[in-house]
Design a protein around this motif. Structure first.
Motif, PDB file in Angstrom:
ATOM      1  N   SER A  75     -10.376   7.522  -6.193  1.00  0.00           N
ATOM      2  CA  SER A  75      -9.333   7.224  -5.200  1.00  0.00           C
ATOM      3  C   SER A  75      -9.913   6.565  -3.957  1.00  0.00           C
ATOM      4  O   SER A  75      -9.337   5.612  -3.413  1.00  0.00           O
ATOM      5  CB  SER A  75      -8.585   8.508  -4.813  1.00  0.00           C
TER       6      SER A  75
ATOM      7  N   ALA B  54       0.824  -1.206   0.000  1.00  0.00           N
ATOM      8  CA  ALA B  54       0.000   0.000   0.000  1.00  0.00           C
ATOM      9  C   ALA B  54       0.863   1.263   0.000  1.00  0.00           C
ATOM     10  O   ALA B  54       0.601   2.212  -0.745  1.00  0.00           O
ATOM     11  CB  ALA B  54      -0.933   0.001   1.212  1.00  0.00           C
TER      12      ALA B  54
ATOM     13  N   SER C 217      -9.286  -1.945  -1.348  1.00  0.00           N
ATOM     14  CA  SER C 217      -8.028  -2.396  -0.762  1.00  0.00           C
ATOM     15  C   SER C 217      -8.221  -2.837   0.687  1.00  0.00           C
ATOM     16  O   SER C 217      -7.770  -3.915   1.093  1.00  0.00           O
ATOM     17  CB  SER C 217      -6.986  -1.269  -0.837  1.00  0.00           C
TER      18      SER C 217
ATOM     19  N   THR D 288      -9.388   2.785  -2.331  1.00  0.00           N
ATOM     20  CA  THR D 288      -9.042   2.602  -0.926  1.00  0.00           C
ATOM     21  C   THR D 288      -9.973   1.605  -0.256  1.00  0.00           C
ATOM     22  O   THR D 288      -9.545   0.734   0.508  1.00  0.00           O
ATOM     23  CB  THR D 288      -9.102   3.952  -0.185  1.00  0.00           C
TER      24      THR D 288
ATOM     25  N   MET E 101      -4.261   0.310  -3.056  1.00  0.00           N
ATOM     26  CA  MET E 101      -4.548   1.388  -2.115  1.00  0.00           C
ATOM     27  C   MET E 101      -4.452   2.782  -2.737  1.00  0.00           C
ATOM     28  O   MET E 101      -3.462   3.131  -3.373  1.00  0.00           O
ATOM     29  CB  MET E 101      -3.586   1.276  -0.920  1.00  0.00           C
ATOM     30  N   PHE E 102      -5.465   3.586  -2.555  1.00  0.00           N
ATOM     31  CA  PHE E 102      -5.517   5.022  -2.862  1.00  0.00           C
ATOM     32  C   PHE E 102      -4.788   5.402  -4.147  1.00  0.00           C
ATOM     33  O   PHE E 102      -3.759   6.083  -4.117  1.00  0.00           O
ATOM     34  CB  PHE E 102      -4.950   5.831  -1.693  1.00  0.00           C
TER      35      PHE E 102
END
Length: 439
Positions: free
Chosen positions: A418, A346, A425, A422, A390-391
């Motif tokens: 985004s 991440a 994830s 997240t 992630m993000f």
């Protein structure tokens, strides 16, 4: 900590150039790449070399995929195939349940297909369905893209998860079974549920992606012709992936299937098929069809430049050694191997933007922990892949594809795309930890 501070500063500079100074994302990414590379101590000429390499590598792997993908999408849209498929889906599922239809399509397409390929093929369907149902574009599009992203991130036979699974010596069949169990809640929460909270976001996609002159009903191809034309690249890629598990490596049949199952070749073949099924057989001349294909390619020129610049930014971060610095720092933490590999992937993903690079770097770091801790290698693949999603933000090409195709501001892209990444994830990690109690 200095490299991390520089990366954060670079991201803030990028946002400043785009949001405050209204500079093109392409120029903003190039300026930021130069600034970050120099700030990290790279010689100026090396920074320029990294930028050239990043643009070349990114566009080298994506140009044909994006080009053929947008051609295929244009042919199916202009030929009425998108209209036929979307109308049929709406009829079967109903307007209220249309999200479930796009989730199923995204999941089916996503398992064998690269994210970028699936994106450019399915976006016209999203626009058509949203227009016909008068539902918000994000409401329809995000569930489908969540399916594509999740299957791309941690399900074989994608190259990233497959390479990670090979490193871990994981059973690919079990990885896929466990992965589907983890993917379903991730897609539902990140795509279906989350999209219903984004009513305040108003996409404004470029007209070339949404304005399609629909043919008369009697000239529209049949459902199965439309569906098979649109999913032909999926079928070719899936065939190659399936045969690789049952045929010997030196099999001539496998060699042929691998050739036609290459994403570039599969899309090229599909474009030729669409030229006939959506063009020639509908009474269009070859000149009309070719003019339409050329128009479709011109429409993505600026997107190619922006994606290339995003690849340059990522390459500068990789060549400067930021990823290695972050990985070394994270590997010193005392955590469960599943949580540790997720966290490492991440952090690298947020810093570098590439899910594949983040996953492979994290896998190399924690590989010795599998034998020591006897953690399931299949769950380690999923945890690594989940962390690599992630993000997604300004250093990820997927971020810019979503932003440009849907016509969103950077702020709204972060609040939608985004945050969706997240959610999938984090939910993926939770699903892996739950499965770990039973595996």
């Amino acid at each position: 900590m200095i490299p991390i501070i520089v990366v954060v500063g670079g991201i803030l500079l990028l946002l400043l150039l785009v949001i405050v100074f209204k500079l093109s994302a392409f120029f903003s990414l190039l300026i930021t790449s130069l600034a970050v590379g120099i700030a990290l101590g790279m010689p100026v000429l090396d920074v320029v070399t990294s930028i050239e390499k990043g643009i070349g590598n990114t566009l080298g792997s994506l140009t044909m995929i994006l080009g053929f993908g947008v051609m295929l999408g244009k042919m199916i849209a202009d030929g009425g195939g998108v209209q036929r498929i979307s109308t049929s889906l709406i009829r079967v599922f109903g307007t209220k349940n249309v999200q479930w239809a796009v989730v199923l399509i995204g999941f089916a397409v996503g398992i064998p297909m690269f994210y970028n390929v699936g994106f450019v093929i399915l976006v016209p369907f999203v626009f058509a369905i949203a227009a016909q149902t008068r539902l918000p574009l994000i409401f329809v599009g995000l569930p489908m893209l969540a399916s594509l992203s999740v299957t791309h991130g941690y399900l074989p036979p994608h190259p990233g998860p497959t390479a990670i699974g090979t490193l871990y010596n994981a059973d690919m069949g079990l990885t896929l079974i466990y992965g589907v169990a983890v993917a379903i809640p991730a897609i539902l929460l990140g795509g279906v549920v989350f999209s219903r909270t984004l009513k305040g976001i108003r996409p404004n996609p470029p007209v070339q992606f949404t304005h399609v002159e629909l043919p008369a009903e009697e000239n529209i191809p049949g459902f199965w012709t439309s569906l098979l034309t649109g999913l032909l690249p999926v079928l070719l890629i899936a065939l190659a992936s399936s045969l690789s598990f049952v045929l010997p490596a030196d099999s001539p049949v496998l060699a042929a299937a691998t050739f036609v199952g290459n994403p570039n070749i599969a899309l090229l073949i599909s474009v030729f098929v669409a030229v006939f099924t959506m063009g020639i057989s509908r009474g269009k001349s070859m000149k009309e069809v070719m003019d339409s294909l050329e128009e479709s390619v011109r429409s993505i020129a600026i997107i190619l430049f922006i994606i290339g610049a995003a690849g340059a930014f990522k390459e500068v971060l990789v060549d400067s050694g930021v990823g290695d610095h972050i990985a070394a720092w994270a590997s010193g933490l005392s955590l469960s191997p599943l949580i540790l590999v997720w966290a490492i992937a991440a952090v690298i993903r947020v810093a570098l933007g590439s899910a594949t690079v983040a996953g492979l770097m994290a896998a190399g770091i924690v590989l010795p922990l599998i034998e020591v801790t006897h953690t399931s290698p299949e769950l380690m693949v999923l945890a690594t892949g989940a962390g690599s999603l992630m993000f997604s933000h300004v250093n990820d090409t997927g971020f810019w594809m979503f932003k440009e195709y849907f016509g969103l501001s950077i702020r709204d892209t972060i609040l939608s795309w985004s945050l969706m990444e997240t959610i999938v994830s984090i939910v993926g990690l939770i699903g892996v930890l739950v499965l770990n109690n039973y595996v």
